[in-house]
Enzyme design. Structure first.
Site, short mmCIF file in Angstrom:
data_model
loop_
_atom_site.label_atom_id
_atom_site.label_comp_id
_atom_site.label_asym_id
_atom_site.label_seq_id
_atom_site.Cartn_x
_atom_site.Cartn_y
_atom_site.Cartn_z
N ALA A 98 27.94 36.96 34.84
CA ALA A 98 27.95 36.09 35.92
C ALA A 98 29.30 35.62 35.84
O ALA A 98 29.61 34.69 34.99
CB ALA A 98 27.06 35.41 35.87
N TYR A 133 41.92 33.01 35.86
CA TYR A 133 40.65 33.81 35.29
C TYR A 133 40.69 33.57 33.77
O TYR A 133 40.17 33.73 33.10
CB TYR A 133 40.89 35.01 35.95
N LEU A 161 23.66 34.51 44.13
CA LEU A 161 24.41 35.67 45.34
C LEU A 161 25.05 35.14 46.27
O LEU A 161 25.25 35.80 47.29
CB LEU A 161 22.94 35.83 46.06
N1 UFG Z 1 47.76 46.85 43.95
C1 UFG Z 1 48.18 47.67 45.11
N2 UFG Z 1 48.13 47.26 46.99
C2 UFG Z 1 46.45 46.60 46.83
C3 UFG Z 1 45.81 46.43 45.18
C4 UFG Z 1 46.13 45.95 44.49
O1 UFG Z 1 49.40 47.86 45.30
O2 UFG Z 1 46.02 46.83 48.01
C5 UFG Z 1 48.00 47.13 42.65
C6 UFG Z 1 47.95 46.09 42.02
O3 UFG Z 1 49.01 44.80 42.13
C7 UFG Z 1 47.70 46.21 40.68
C8 UFG Z 1 46.91 47.44 40.63
O4 UFG Z 1 47.45 47.81 42.38
O5 UFG Z 1 49.25 46.69 40.30
C9 UFG Z 1 45.63 47.10 39.76
O6 UFG Z 1 45.47 46.53 40.89
P1 UFG Z 1 43.30 45.40 41.17
O7 UFG Z 1 43.67 44.21 41.64
O8 UFG Z 1 42.99 46.96 41.48
O9 UFG Z 1 42.99 45.10 39.31
P2 UFG Z 1 44.09 44.09 38.66
O10 UFG Z 1 44.58 45.10 37.71
O11 UFG Z 1 44.76 43.09 39.13
O12 UFG Z 1 42.63 43.39 37.87
C10 UFG Z 1 42.30 44.55 36.60
C11 UFG Z 1 40.86 43.48 37.06
C12 UFG Z 1 40.86 42.03 36.77
C13 UFG Z 1 41.35 41.57 35.43
C14 UFG Z 1 42.87 41.68 35.53
C15 UFG Z 1 43.53 41.74 34.29
O13 UFG Z 1 40.14 43.76 37.93
O14 UFG Z 1 39.37 41.31 36.95
O15 UFG Z 1 42.90 44.09 35.71
O16 UFG Z 1 44.93 41.73 35.00
F1 UFG Z 1 42.15 40.35 35.61
#
Ligand code: UFG
Length: 328
Positions: free
Chosen positions: A73, A140, A33
């Site tokens: 987890a 990660y 949690l």
């Molecule tokens: N983004 C924005 N503004 C925000 C948040 C995100 O522009 O406020 C963009 C990010 O730059 C990215 C896209 O939206 O281009 C998606 O971002 P997320 O954070 O939603 O997801 P990620 O692609 O970064 O992350 C996902 C998974 C991770 C994993 C990663 C692999 O959530 O666990 O893909 O690269 F590690």
């Protein structure tokens, strides 16, 4: 089957546990949690505990007569993993080892592992297949890749069969409206966009609009969390039916830019969602799109909600309802 779900109170874990129970499996959930929510556990037996606790893991495997494990987890924030790498290796690798040792001791032979697209690093070609080189760009992704390697050895030496599922961008919420995405802090695009639409967040930044893509913003492959959960049910059954160990990508095979996501969310909520252009976020690849042909062909997996609008609509129902606060 009687299945232990680690991280079963988390975003993806709670959807997996629900689907497992609905498909007739007996579910035992362990979650500390720290990131998960007690309210996200809708079915099964819940044990509050940590994978650092070897004695507890041994006891659960033995007393609950666990036959298979779905291991979700983990810590999963890319940015945090570059500030506190030790935390990631400890939880995602060392604590995972405790789980494997408890499995070996109690002759539990099957594990489905929650891996990530982050194992690939900067892609050399799109769509990304499972044979694409795995060169993670952050701790990660590396911690998840290390654990995949450990699984390979445990298969060879201890006869443990595994399926690693490399998720692309999980999104959306269960149709019941009872569970959905609730991270603190929230870093993911879709919940942030919807929080902005609800007025619960002041600013929405697009992290860079000078990428080599059509509109200059990053492209991602968004997969509905229910489709993701279905793949775990298929994977655990396939292992039980004798399939040998392997790795599958899980995405829709369709990429959407950050601007497209914001515009589609605007259509869903019925108003324009204002965003500002911000700095690039370090470590973001320009394009990440999966080929999920392998799991489609071998396990018959097929996404039921491949459409971005449907994915965002399900997330919207959840966020509009107030998330876990709305279920009080
Ligand atoms: N983004 C924005 N503004 C925000 C948040 C995100 O522009 O406020 C963009 C990010 O730059 C990215 C896209 O939206 O281009 C998606 O971002 P997320 O954070 O939603 O997801 P990620 O692609 O970064 O992350 C996902 C998974 C991770 C994993 C990663 C692999 O959530 O666990 O893909 O690269 F590690």
């Amino acid at each position: 089957m009687k299945i232990l779900v680690t991280g079963g109170a988390g975003y993806i874990g709670s959807h997996v546990a629900k689907k497992l129970a609905e498909s007739g499996h007996d579910v035992v959930i362990i979650d500390n949690l720290v990131k998960g929510h007690r309210e996200a556990v809708l079915q099964g037996k819940f044990i509050e505990g940590d994978l650092a606790d070897k004695g507890l893991l041994d006891r659960i495997m033995r007393e609950e007569e666990i036959e298979g494990v779905i291991h979700l987890a983990a810590y999963s924030l890319v940015g945090e993993s570059m500030e506190k790498p030790g935390m990631y290796y400890e939880n995602n690798v060392a604590n995972g080892l405790n789980l494997l040792e408890a499995m070996v001791k109690n002759r539990v032979r099957y594990i489905v592992f929650s891996s990530t697209a982050a194992v690939y690093g900067e892609p050399l070609e799109i769509p990304i297949t499972e044979t694409h080189p795995a060169v993670p760009a952050n701790t990660y992704g590396e911690s998840k890749l290390f654990f995949e390697k450990i699984l390979e050895r445990y298969d060879q030496i201890h006869d443990i069969r595994y399926i690693s599922l490399r998720y692309f961008n999980a999104a959306g919420a269960d149709s019941s409206g009872k569970i959905g995405e609730a991270h603190d802090p929230e870093t993911h695009l879709i919940p942030i966009v919807l929080e902005k639409a609800l007025g619960r967040r002041e600013n929405l930044y697009i992290y860079g609009d000078d990428y080599p893509t059509a509109d200059g913003t990053c492209i991602r492959d968004y997969i509905h969390v229910e489709d993701l959960a279905d793949a775990h049910i298929l994977a655990v059954k396939a292992l039980k039916d004798g399939l040998d160990s392997r790795i599958y990508n899980l995405g829709n095979g369709e990429g959407y830019s950050v601007k497209e996501v914001i515009n589609t969310a605007g259509e869903v909520v019925g108003k324009e969602i204002k965003a500002e252009i911000g700095e690039r976020r370090p470590g973001d690849p320009a394009v990440l799109v999966a080929s999920s042909e392998k799991i489609k062909k071998e396990l018959g997996w097929e996404p039921l909600y491949p459409d971005l609008k449907q994915i965002i609509e399900s997330a919207w129902r959840w966020h509009k309802g107030g998330g876990f606060r709305g279920n009080d």
